[in-house]
Design a protein around this motif. Structure first.
Motif, short mmCIF file in Angstrom:
data_model
loop_
_atom_site.label_atom_id
_atom_site.label_comp_id
_atom_site.label_asym_id
_atom_site.label_seq_id
_atom_site.Cartn_x
_atom_site.Cartn_y
_atom_site.Cartn_z
N LEU A 504 0.94 -1.25 0.05
CA LEU A 504 -0.22 -0.13 0.17
C LEU A 504 0.91 1.43 -0.12
CD1 LEU A 504 -2.49 1.24 -0.11
CD2 LEU A 504 -2.70 0.90 2.31
N TYR A 529 -6.56 -2.22 -2.10
CA TYR A 529 -7.27 -1.15 -1.68
C TYR A 529 -8.11 -2.31 -1.99
CZ TYR A 529 -6.30 3.49 -0.79
OH TYR A 529 -5.80 4.64 0.17
N ARG A 534 -10.57 -3.11 1.42
CA ARG A 534 -11.06 -1.91 2.01
C ARG A 534 -11.84 -1.09 0.53
NH1 ARG A 534 -5.93 1.06 4.31
NH2 ARG A 534 -7.29 3.21 3.48
N ASP A 537 -12.10 2.72 -0.39
CA ASP A 537 -10.97 3.33 -0.42
C ASP A 537 -10.85 2.44 -2.23
OD1 ASP A 537 -10.62 4.76 1.65
OD2 ASP A 537 -9.79 3.12 2.09
N ALA A 538 -11.34 1.39 -2.30
CA ALA A 538 -10.78 1.03 -3.88
C ALA A 538 -12.24 1.62 -4.59
CB ALA A 538 -11.37 -0.53 -3.98
#
Length: 571
Positions: A504, A529, A534, A537-538
């Motif tokens: 990340l 993500y 997540r 966020d993705a």
């Protein structure tokens, strides 16, 4: 091997008058596509891997769009052809050999008929003559040099300048994801030996990922990264080189060619047909560097003289034929390998070839047969003998045909020993080989020499030390926080290993940097993500990528289709 068959001699001689236009490449025949339902599973033979940092996609005809692979690792790429139905389509990807000699683009033109995958005959394209181009001229841009004195892109303008000044051109076809290209940039192009020998040339670097440069790849039949050439002021090819070379080695090769050997193919052909063996050898070397191994054989065979270039050209061509039809051409391939073993015993070519022979004899069997084990055991003995006089190892590695291993000779031998031990099923020797490679590469794992470090990481991967290789990639990324290349390499490598938490920070840095590849990096960030679970966020990152101007470009249809699929899965 003398030319005992006069009819064969005549055939080869006649063939040399019209060189083959088929390009036999190192990775040709190493890929295998199998249809399972709507999924196309693409795999590779041992010794090769997919370049996961390079583009790959399935491109459909007409209005059907295009899609990215549903899975993309070094050993497997999966394409979903659900929407292809009975229409033709193309899958594309890059294949590298594990020795990092070449990375070559592959395109397969296919159609699914009655549940079977069939090849569609390629359309013939008009060849472009050197020094000419059918590309639409790019907008006028002021030429500027990079840190090593290379102009970047704008080849048409560079060529016009070369004609005006009557200067030869040194051109470097490269890609930002190509390890050997990075080594050349970091360890060779800036060195005094290389700068001095190329000072008389106008130098230009062409990024092959840029659309405007692809026509020049086709124009000069460039099929591997990196490929470098010396061109006449008119743009005619005078010399060709591939793979990484240290500055002293490269300087020597160029200086040797300067001694009345820089000539166009047409000039060399006239001399060759008049009986000039030097011209024949130069034509064969140029064909070999262009991965046209059959053409190299045709130029050399009439000389009635066994050379390493001929042996390696025969081997590479036989290998291609073998993978085109294993049952039919296995014996021919074995003979070519055995010639290298008998003619150049103790050489790095013979050591690498011995492992290839052992793999050939093993085939798909879970346990290697006695003959394969015998070959592997002999290879280990040869390697052990070489280690008795380590000071002479560089002499055994002096070769244009296996890549430049300067400084890595012992580590390379241990990596080959690991392969032989694997054939034998000798876990103790495999472990010892891993420990030796790890120890020998430790001194090269210095971030101030990233090119050497990349070579070390390649060797670590070749003996299955993946965790150590990942740690090395991270070390590079931390040492060069402003380099998009190393940030993205770390992000991609860690993501492939499903170490998304470590990937990340590097993925985030990649998208923050000004780059021509921000669209790709943003997509990669979305995948990280997603791997972390997540979803929001993705999803936000996918939306951001889809709003970028690149998402509207035809060249990015595959990536856009993949992003749309990801978007659906995240909702």
């Amino acid at each position: 091997m003398g030319m005992k068959n006069t009819s064969l001699f005549a055939t080869l001689l006649a063939a040399t008058l019209i060189p083959s236009l088929s390009f036999a490449r190192l990775s040709d025949g190493k890929d295998h596509l199998k249809l399972k339902g709507t999924k196309i599973n693409t795999t590779l033979d041992k010794g090769f891997h997919f370049n996961t940092a390079a583009p790959a996609g399935l491109y459909l005809d007409g209005e059907m769009g295009s899609v990215e692979p549903s899975k993309k690792t070094e050993k497997l790429i999966v394409f979903d052809a659900a929407t292809a139905k009975d229409k033709s389509f193309t899958v594309s990807f890059y294949v590298c050999d594990d020795a990092k000699t070449v990375c070559e683009s592959h395109e397969k033109h296919l159609v699914i008929k009655k549940g079977k995958l069939e090849t569609v005959e390629d359309k013939k394209e008009e060849m472009v003559k050197p020094g000419t181009s059918n590309v639409v001229p790019t907008p006028e841009v002021a030429l500027a040099k990079n840190a090593h004195g290379f102009y970047e892109d704008n080849f048409e303008k560079v060529l016009a300048s070369a004609k005006t000044q009557n200067k030869k051109i040194f051109v470097d076809f490269y890609a930002h994801w190509c390890p050997a290209c990075i080594r050349l940039e970091n360890d060779t192009f800036g060195q005094p030996a290389f700068k001095e020998v190329t000072d008389e040339y106008i130098k230009v670097a062409l990024n092959v990922d840029k659309k405007e440069n692809r026509v020049f790849m086709k124009q000069y039949a460039v099929t591997a990264m990196p490929t470098m050439m010396i061109l006449s002021p008119e743009g005619a090819e005078l010399a060709r080189f591939i793979d990484f070379k240290t500055a002293p080695v490269f300087a020597k090769e160029i200086n040797d060619l300067k001694k009345d050997k820089l000539a166009t193919a047409e000039e060399l052909k006239k001399r060759a047909e008049a009986g000039d063996d030097t011209a024949r050898t130069l034509l064969a070397e140029r064909a070999y560097a262009g991965l046209r191994f059959d053409e190299a054989v045709k130029w050399l065979a009439p000389m009635n003289k066994r050379t390493k270039l001929l042996a390696m050209s025969e081997l590479a061509w036989a290998e291609k034929q073998y993978y085109a039809d294993k049952k039919k051409n296995a014996a021919q391939y074995q003979v070519a390998i055995e010639k290298v073993l008998s003619e150049y015993p103790g050489s790095i070519e013979a050591i690498v070839s011995a492992n290839e022979l052992a793999e050939l004899l093993k085939g798909d069997a879970k346990e290697a047969p006695a003959k394969a084990k015998e070959v592997a055991q002999k290879n280990i003995a040869v390697i052990d003998e070489l280690f008795k006089s380590e000071k002479t190892l560089p002499e055994k590695f002096e070769s244009k045909y296996t890549g430049d291993w300067t400084g890595f000779e012992a580590a390379k031998l241990w990596s080959e020993k690991y392969k032989s031990a694997d054939i034998l099923g000798d876990e103790k020797l495999k472990k010892e080989s891993q420990e030796k490679v790890l120890k020998l590469t430790k001194s090269q794992m210095k971030t101030d020499r990233p090119g050497a470090m990349l070579e070390s990481l390649s060797l670590l991967k070749s003996v299955d030390l993946m965790d150590e290789a990942l740690n090395g990639v991270e070390k590079l990324a931390k040492a060069y926080p402003k380099s998009e290349v190393y940030q993205q390499k770390a992000a991609a490598s860690l993501a492939r290993a499903k170490k998304y938490d470590r990937a990340l920070p590097y993925a985030l840095k990649s998208v923050e940097m000004p780059s021509a590849y921000t669209f790709y990096y943003t997509k990669n960030l979305a995948e990280v993500y997603q791997g972390l679970g997540r979803k929001q966020d993705a999803l936000n990152t996918v939306e951001k990528a889809l709003q970028m101007p690149e998402a509207k470009m035809a060249d990015h249809k595959a990536e856009v289709a993949s992003l749309e699929e990801m978007k659906k899965s995240l909702k």
